[in-house]
Enzyme design. Structure first.
Site, PDB file in Angstrom:
ATOM      1  N   GLY A   5     -67.046 -58.665 102.057  1.00 43.93           N
ATOM      2  CA  GLY A   5     -66.467 -57.615 101.228  1.00 43.93           C
ATOM      3  C   GLY A   5     -67.044 -56.253 101.555  1.00 43.93           C
ATOM      4  NE  ARG A  35     -60.085 -51.211 100.268  1.00 43.04           N
ATOM      5  CZ  ARG A  35     -59.609 -51.988 101.236  1.00 43.04           C
ATOM      6  NH1 ARG A  35     -60.303 -53.056 101.633  1.00 43.04           N
ATOM      7  NH2 ARG A  35     -58.446 -51.718 101.802  1.00 43.04           N
ATOM      8  CG  ASN A  95     -70.514 -56.572  98.383  1.00 38.79           C
ATOM      9  OD1 ASN A  95     -71.013 -56.001  97.416  1.00 38.79           O
ATOM     10  ND2 ASN A  95     -69.296 -56.262  98.849  1.00 38.79           N
ATOM     11  CE1 TYR A 134     -68.093 -59.751  89.175  1.00 38.65           C
ATOM     12  CE2 TYR A 134     -69.158 -58.814  87.232  1.00 38.65           C
ATOM     13  CZ  TYR A 134     -68.976 -58.854  88.605  1.00 38.65           C
ATOM     14  OH  TYR A 134     -69.686 -57.994  89.412  1.00 38.65           O
ATOM     15  CB  ALA A 145     -69.951 -67.421  83.257  1.00 38.93           C
TER      16      ALA A 145
END
Length: 246
Positions: free
Chosen positions: A12, A15, A76, A140, A142
């Site tokens: 990732g 960006r 990431n 997210y 969790a």
């Protein structure tokens, strides 16, 4: 904190925070490969881009098999839309957990042999959402809590050849900040809730990544480094102050 001659992969990394980490690693001397499902918005000068969906286990295995070497892995890739729990079915929430927890595990396992040979390191990009209630992004949060625990277990199992640490990231000013915090006034209002008075920049996260990937952190493993500008001012303090003023 030089990384000269080291090969780093940032998932990732085209960006936002991932791009900031990739640029910082490259400035420190690393040969950086960024991977994502979609290409970067503009050609990269600091890294090579290779397409990869980190949720596709077969594609992930093929990706790392093709790499001749790997010293630093930055997990990431992740994220989630704002979605209240009762406003979606379990399958949608499961996809969030898949991207933010299962995918980093898949990627780390595929990269393990390379990292063990190089005595390298894994950096998980966690979130303060994993350490506090996260209404609207509960799945997210969790997943990020699980990611931090996974990193600690991985650090024990893969020692002494591979170090594993987590960057626990707070609010970051990226090209998509307006989607979360609104216009400039909204960003300023949110920034005032941070003790240091501003949101992080991607380069701030990148600098911490360089440190943890470097020999300066050679005795750090299984750790969680908080990058949140001092955290959040406790709400009860403002409530107490308002009560006294009245």
């Amino acid at each position: 904190m030089e990384l000269n001659g080291k090969v780093a992969v940032v998932t990732g990394g085209t960006r936002g925070v991932g791009a900031g980490i990739a640029r910082s690693l490259a400035r420190a001397g690393a040969d950086v490969v960024v991977c994502a499902r979609r290409p970067p918005p503009a050609p990269l000068t600091h890294a090579r881009y290779l397409p990869l969906d980190v949720r596709d286990a077969d594609a992930v295995d093929a990706f790392f098999t093709a790499l001749p070497r790997l010293d630093v892995l930055v997990n990431n890739a992740g994220g989630a839309p704002h979605r209240l729990l009762a406003h979606a079915d379990a399958r949608r929430h499961a996809r969030v957990i898949e991207l933010n927890l299962l995918a980093p595990l898949t990627v780390s396992l595929a990269a393990h042999a390379h990292l063990a040979r190089a005595r390298g390191c894994v950096l998980m990009v966690g979130s303060v959402s994993g350490t506090r209630p996260s209404p609207g992004t509960a799945a997210y949060g969790a997943a990020k809590a699980g990611l931090e625990n996974l990193a600690r277990s991985m650090a024990v199992e893969w020692a002494p050849r591979v170090r594993v640490n987590t960057l626990v990231v707070g609010m970051v000013h990226t090209e998509q900040s307006h989607l979360h915090y609104g216009d400039d006034d909204g960003l300023s209002a949110v920034a005032r809730t941070v003790p240091l008075g501003r949101l992080a920049e991607p380069a701030d996260v990148g600098a911490a990544a360089v440190f943890l990937a470097s020999d300066a952190a050679r005795y750090i493993s299984g750790a969680s480094l908080l990058l949140h500008g001092g955290g959040e001012r406790p709400v009860f303090l403002d409530a107490a102050t308002a009560h006294k003023e009245t």
